[in-house]
Design a protein around this motif. Structure first.
Motif, PDB file in Angstrom:
ATOM      1  N   LEU A 219     -58.491   7.188  51.940  1.00  0.00           N
ATOM      2  CA  LEU A 219     -59.812   8.063  52.456  1.00  0.00           C
ATOM      3  C   LEU A 219     -59.366   9.651  52.352  1.00  0.00           C
ATOM      4  CD1 LEU A 219     -60.912   6.227  55.901  1.00  0.00           C
ATOM      5  CD2 LEU A 219     -62.079   5.989  53.714  1.00  0.00           C
ATOM      6  N   LEU A 220     -58.387   9.852  52.460  1.00  0.00           N
ATOM      7  CA  LEU A 220     -57.996  11.477  52.440  1.00  0.00           C
ATOM      8  C   LEU A 220     -57.769  11.887  51.007  1.00  0.00           C
ATOM      9  CD1 LEU A 220     -57.740  13.854  54.336  1.00  0.00           C
ATOM     10  CD2 LEU A 220     -55.281  13.342  54.448  1.00  0.00           C
ATOM     11  N   ALA A 221     -57.175  10.964  50.164  1.00  0.00           N
ATOM     12  CA  ALA A 221     -56.693  11.184  48.790  1.00  0.00           C
ATOM     13  C   ALA A 221     -57.784  11.896  48.017  1.00  0.00           C
ATOM     14  CB  ALA A 221     -56.079  10.010  48.257  1.00  0.00           C
ATOM     15  N   PRO A 222     -59.279  11.532  47.999  1.00  0.00           N
ATOM     16  CA  PRO A 222     -60.023  12.172  47.128  1.00  0.00           C
ATOM     17  C   PRO A 222     -60.048  13.638  47.605  1.00  0.00           C
ATOM     18  CG  PRO A 222     -61.028  10.216  47.831  1.00  0.00           C
ATOM     19  CD  PRO A 222     -59.752  10.333  48.542  1.00  0.00           C
ATOM     20  N   PHE A 223     -60.107  14.233  48.475  1.00  0.00           N
ATOM     21  CA  PHE A 223     -60.199  15.486  48.962  1.00  0.00           C
ATOM     22  C   PHE A 223     -58.696  16.190  48.495  1.00  0.00           C
ATOM     23  CE2 PHE A 223     -62.719  12.835  51.892  1.00  0.00           C
ATOM     24  CZ  PHE A 223     -64.224  13.486  51.504  1.00  0.00           C
ATOM     25  N   VAL A 224     -57.684  15.575  48.591  1.00  0.00           N
ATOM     26  CA  VAL A 224     -56.495  16.441  48.380  1.00  0.00           C
ATOM     27  C   VAL A 224     -55.897  16.298  46.976  1.00  0.00           C
ATOM     28  CG1 VAL A 224     -54.215  16.534  49.181  1.00  0.00           C
ATOM     29  CG2 VAL A 224     -55.936  16.183  50.737  1.00  0.00           C
ATOM     30  N   VAL A 225     -55.737  15.252  46.383  1.00  0.00           N
ATOM     31  CA  VAL A 225     -55.093  14.919  45.264  1.00  0.00           C
ATOM     32  C   VAL A 225     -55.639  15.743  44.110  1.00  0.00           C
ATOM     33  CG1 VAL A 225     -54.155  13.283  43.531  1.00  0.00           C
ATOM     34  CG2 VAL A 225     -54.040  12.499  45.969  1.00  0.00           C
ATOM     35  N   PRO A 226     -56.844  15.478  43.921  1.00  0.00           N
ATOM     36  CA  PRO A 226     -57.619  16.289  42.624  1.00  0.00           C
ATOM     37  C   PRO A 226     -57.338  17.863  42.678  1.00  0.00           C
ATOM     38  CG  PRO A 226     -58.946  14.737  43.303  1.00  0.00           C
ATOM     39  CD  PRO A 226     -58.130  14.731  44.427  1.00  0.00           C
ATOM     40  N   ALA A 227     -57.581  18.360  43.661  1.00  0.00           N
ATOM     41  CA  ALA A 227     -57.377  19.771  44.125  1.00  0.00           C
ATOM     42  C   ALA A 227     -55.875  20.281  44.099  1.00  0.00           C
ATOM     43  CB  ALA A 227     -57.813  20.113  45.648  1.00  0.00           C
ATOM     44  N   VAL A 228     -54.986  19.332  44.430  1.00  0.00           N
ATOM     45  CA  VAL A 228     -53.606  19.895  44.043  1.00  0.00           C
ATOM     46  C   VAL A 228     -53.156  19.752  42.969  1.00  0.00           C
ATOM     47  CG1 VAL A 228     -51.207  19.144  45.076  1.00  0.00           C
ATOM     48  CG2 VAL A 228     -52.882  19.196  46.725  1.00  0.00           C
ATOM     49  N   MET A 229     -53.620  18.883  42.285  1.00  0.00           N
ATOM     50  CA  MET A 229     -53.450  18.659  40.889  1.00  0.00           C
ATOM     51  C   MET A 229     -53.805  19.743  39.839  1.00  0.00           C
ATOM     52  SD  MET A 229     -53.429  14.368  40.115  1.00  0.00           S
ATOM     53  CE  MET A 229     -52.954  14.682  38.456  1.00  0.00           C
ATOM     54  N   ALA A 230     -55.119  20.255  40.217  1.00  0.00           N
ATOM     55  CA  ALA A 230     -55.971  21.253  39.597  1.00  0.00           C
ATOM     56  C   ALA A 230     -55.289  22.510  39.803  1.00  0.00           C
ATOM     57  CB  ALA A 230     -57.339  21.407  40.111  1.00  0.00           C
ATOM     58  N   LEU A 231     -54.569  22.898  41.273  1.00  0.00           N
ATOM     59  CA  LEU A 231     -53.639  24.053  41.201  1.00  0.00           C
ATOM     60  C   LEU A 231     -52.515  23.892  40.264  1.00  0.00           C
ATOM     61  CD1 LEU A 231     -54.396  24.485  44.906  1.00  0.00           C
ATOM     62  CD2 LEU A 231     -55.157  25.928  43.265  1.00  0.00           C
ATOM     63  N   ALA A 232     -51.843  22.729  40.450  1.00  0.00           N
ATOM     64  CA  ALA A 232     -50.597  22.768  39.498  1.00  0.00           C
ATOM     65  C   ALA A 232     -50.707  22.982  38.430  1.00  0.00           C
ATOM     66  CB  ALA A 232     -49.792  21.374  39.974  1.00  0.00           C
ATOM     67  N   ARG A 233     -51.679  22.193  37.733  1.00  0.00           N
ATOM     68  CA  ARG A 233     -52.272  22.454  36.159  1.00  0.00           C
ATOM     69  C   ARG A 233     -52.442  23.902  35.982  1.00  0.00           C
ATOM     70  NH1 ARG A 233     -55.424  17.616  36.665  1.00  0.00           N
ATOM     71  NH2 ARG A 233     -57.386  19.012  36.777  1.00  0.00           N
ATOM     72  N   ARG A 234     -53.064  24.534  36.883  1.00  0.00           N
ATOM     73  CA  ARG A 234     -53.488  25.950  36.558  1.00  0.00           C
ATOM     74  C   ARG A 234     -52.421  26.924  36.528  1.00  0.00           C
ATOM     75  NH1 ARG A 234     -58.369  29.311  39.548  1.00  0.00           N
ATOM     76  NH2 ARG A 234     -58.337  31.272  38.378  1.00  0.00           N
ATOM     77  N   ALA A 235     -51.381  26.670  37.541  1.00  0.00           N
ATOM     78  CA  ALA A 235     -50.130  27.337  37.636  1.00  0.00           C
ATOM     79  C   ALA A 235     -49.103  27.136  36.296  1.00  0.00           C
ATOM     80  CB  ALA A 235     -49.331  27.136  39.038  1.00  0.00           C
ATOM     81  N   GLU A 236     -49.270  25.956  35.680  1.00  0.00           N
ATOM     82  CA  GLU A 236     -48.694  25.645  34.698  1.00  0.00           C
ATOM     83  C   GLU A 236     -48.926  26.541  33.332  1.00  0.00           C
ATOM     84  OE1 GLU A 236     -45.629  22.760  33.892  1.00  0.00           O
ATOM     85  OE2 GLU A 236     -45.724  24.225  35.877  1.00  0.00           O
ATOM     86  N   ASN A 237     -50.408  26.687  33.228  1.00  0.00           N
ATOM     87  CA  ASN A 237     -50.910  27.520  32.205  1.00  0.00           C
ATOM     88  C   ASN A 237     -50.717  28.894  32.684  1.00  0.00           C
ATOM     89  OD1 ASN A 237     -51.568  25.109  30.924  1.00  0.00           O
ATOM     90  ND2 ASN A 237     -53.500  24.916  31.794  1.00  0.00           N
ATOM     91  N   ASP A 238     -49.935  29.672  31.765  1.00  0.00           N
ATOM     92  CA  ASP A 238     -49.855  31.262  32.192  1.00  0.00           C
ATOM     93  C   ASP A 238     -50.616  31.912  31.029  1.00  0.00           C
ATOM     94  OD1 ASP A 238     -49.065  33.528  32.794  1.00  0.00           O
ATOM     95  OD2 ASP A 238     -46.945  33.420  32.382  1.00  0.00           O
ATOM     96  N   PRO A 239     -52.006  32.565  31.672  1.00  0.00           N
ATOM     97  CA  PRO A 239     -52.830  33.152  30.578  1.00  0.00           C
ATOM     98  C   PRO A 239     -52.302  34.433  29.919  1.00  0.00           C
ATOM     99  CG  PRO A 239     -53.824  33.072  32.794  1.00  0.00           C
ATOM    100  CD  PRO A 239     -52.261  32.805  33.027  1.00  0.00           C
ATOM    101  N   LEU A 240     -51.090  35.260  30.737  1.00  0.00           N
ATOM    102  CA  LEU A 240     -50.404  36.244  29.954  1.00  0.00           C
ATOM    103  C   LEU A 240     -49.519  35.770  28.898  1.00  0.00           C
ATOM    104  CD1 LEU A 240     -49.409  38.496  32.821  1.00  0.00           C
ATOM    105  CD2 LEU A 240     -51.267  38.756  31.366  1.00  0.00           C
ATOM    106  N   ALA A 241     -48.984  34.554  29.128  1.00  0.00           N
ATOM    107  CA  ALA A 241     -48.222  33.996  28.004  1.00  0.00           C
ATOM    108  C   ALA A 241     -49.216  33.495  26.917  1.00  0.00           C
ATOM    109  CB  ALA A 241     -47.159  32.821  28.512  1.00  0.00           C
ATOM    110  N   GLU A 242     -49.920  32.998  27.003  1.00  0.00           N
ATOM    111  CA  GLU A 242     -51.048  32.456  26.069  1.00  0.00           C
ATOM    112  C   GLU A 242     -51.649  33.394  25.378  1.00  0.00           C
ATOM    113  OE1 GLU A 242     -53.984  30.084  27.780  1.00  0.00           O
ATOM    114  OE2 GLU A 242     -52.764  28.475  28.312  1.00  0.00           O
ATOM    115  N   THR A 243     -51.752  34.674  25.681  1.00  0.00           N
ATOM    116  CA  THR A 243     -52.531  35.911  25.128  1.00  0.00           C
ATOM    117  C   THR A 243     -51.574  36.476  24.257  1.00  0.00           C
ATOM    118  OG1 THR A 243     -53.933  36.206  27.167  1.00  0.00           O
ATOM    119  CG2 THR A 243     -53.657  38.248  25.568  1.00  0.00           C
ATOM    120  N   THR A 244     -50.087  36.616  24.911  1.00  0.00           N
ATOM    121  CA  THR A 244     -49.167  37.218  23.909  1.00  0.00           C
ATOM    122  C   THR A 244     -48.795  36.363  22.818  1.00  0.00           C
ATOM    123  OG1 THR A 244     -48.132  38.074  25.963  1.00  0.00           O
ATOM    124  CG2 THR A 244     -46.608  38.032  24.317  1.00  0.00           C
TER     125      THR A 244
END
Length: 223
Positions: A149-174
């Motif tokens: 019951l708790l997973a739909p509110f936690v797992v997608p949000a945490v995975m989205a944060l982790a994926r966003r942290a993996e993609n470095d905008p400065l590194a991509e621009t450079t």
């Protein structure tokens, strides 16, 4: 692990542990306690893979073992979450992106049941019988139900944060700027000069042909 992974994982684990101890544990629900820390480890493992999931699980479990009001042997929950994080990392989706909710929900149910059984097994080895009055079937059912019951509110949000942290905008621009410079330099030094050389050669050949034709015409008139 990368620095951004360590910082994000530490922040999420601390927040999950504080919420679990101060809020979820005080709800006094029948059976098990909703394991927000387990869901956080699962979400990070499905982005970072089995090695990162094992490391995050071990650190999160050790923090839970040492944080009050822990009433079990230190290292017990660290072992459980380390194994769960490793196994969850093995089913990491491609590029860390979820294509459907069925797979993660099955992972959550399996992790809830597996962590409860593993925790009880380790407790039996060290002589901890504190959960016998609840009953193992009741713990398994309640743990799977609460976490599901708790997973739909936690797992997608945490995975989205982790994926966003993996993609470095400065590194991509450079890297994009470097690629543009390399491509433009390659075009200028390669294709442009070759085209210019070919054009210059064609012009020189055309002028020589005109001069030869003029000489021939003059020679004909003289004859």
């Amino acid at each position: 692990m990368r620095v951004n992974r360590i910082l994000l994982s530490t922040a999420l684990v601390v927040v999950a542990l504080v919420v679990q101890v101060s809020v979820l544990a005080r709800l006094h629900l029948p059976g098990a306690v909703p394991d927000l820390l387990l869901l956080t480890v699962l979400a990070l493992a499905m982005v970072y893979g089995h090695v990162g999931g094992a490391l995050v699980g071990f650190g999160a479990g050790l923090l839970a073992d040492l944080a009050p009001p822990a009433d079990h042997a230190a290292g017990r929950y660290a072992l459980v979450l380390c194994v769960i994080g490793y196994v969850a990392g093995l089913v990491k989706p491609e590029n860390g992106r979820l294509k459907s909710a069925t797979g993660p929900m099955l992972v959550v149910v399996g992790a809830a049941v597996g962590s409860t059984l593993l925790y009880a097994g380790v407790g039996a080895l060290v002589g901890d019988t504190a959960a016998r009055h609840v009953g193992l079937p009741g713990l398994l059912f309640s743990a799977a139900l609460y976490d599901l019951l708790l997973a739909p509110f936690v797992v997608p949000a945490v995975m989205a944060l982790a994926r966003r942290a993996e993609n470095d905008p400065l590194a991509e621009t450079t890297s994009a700027a470097k690629a543009t410079d390399i491509s433009s330099g390659w075009l200028a030094s390669g294709t442009g000069l070759r085209i210019g050389g070919q054009r210059g050669g064609l012009r020189m050949k055309a002028s020589r042909a005109r001069t030869a034709r003029a000489g021939r015409i003059k020679g004909v008139k003289r004859l």
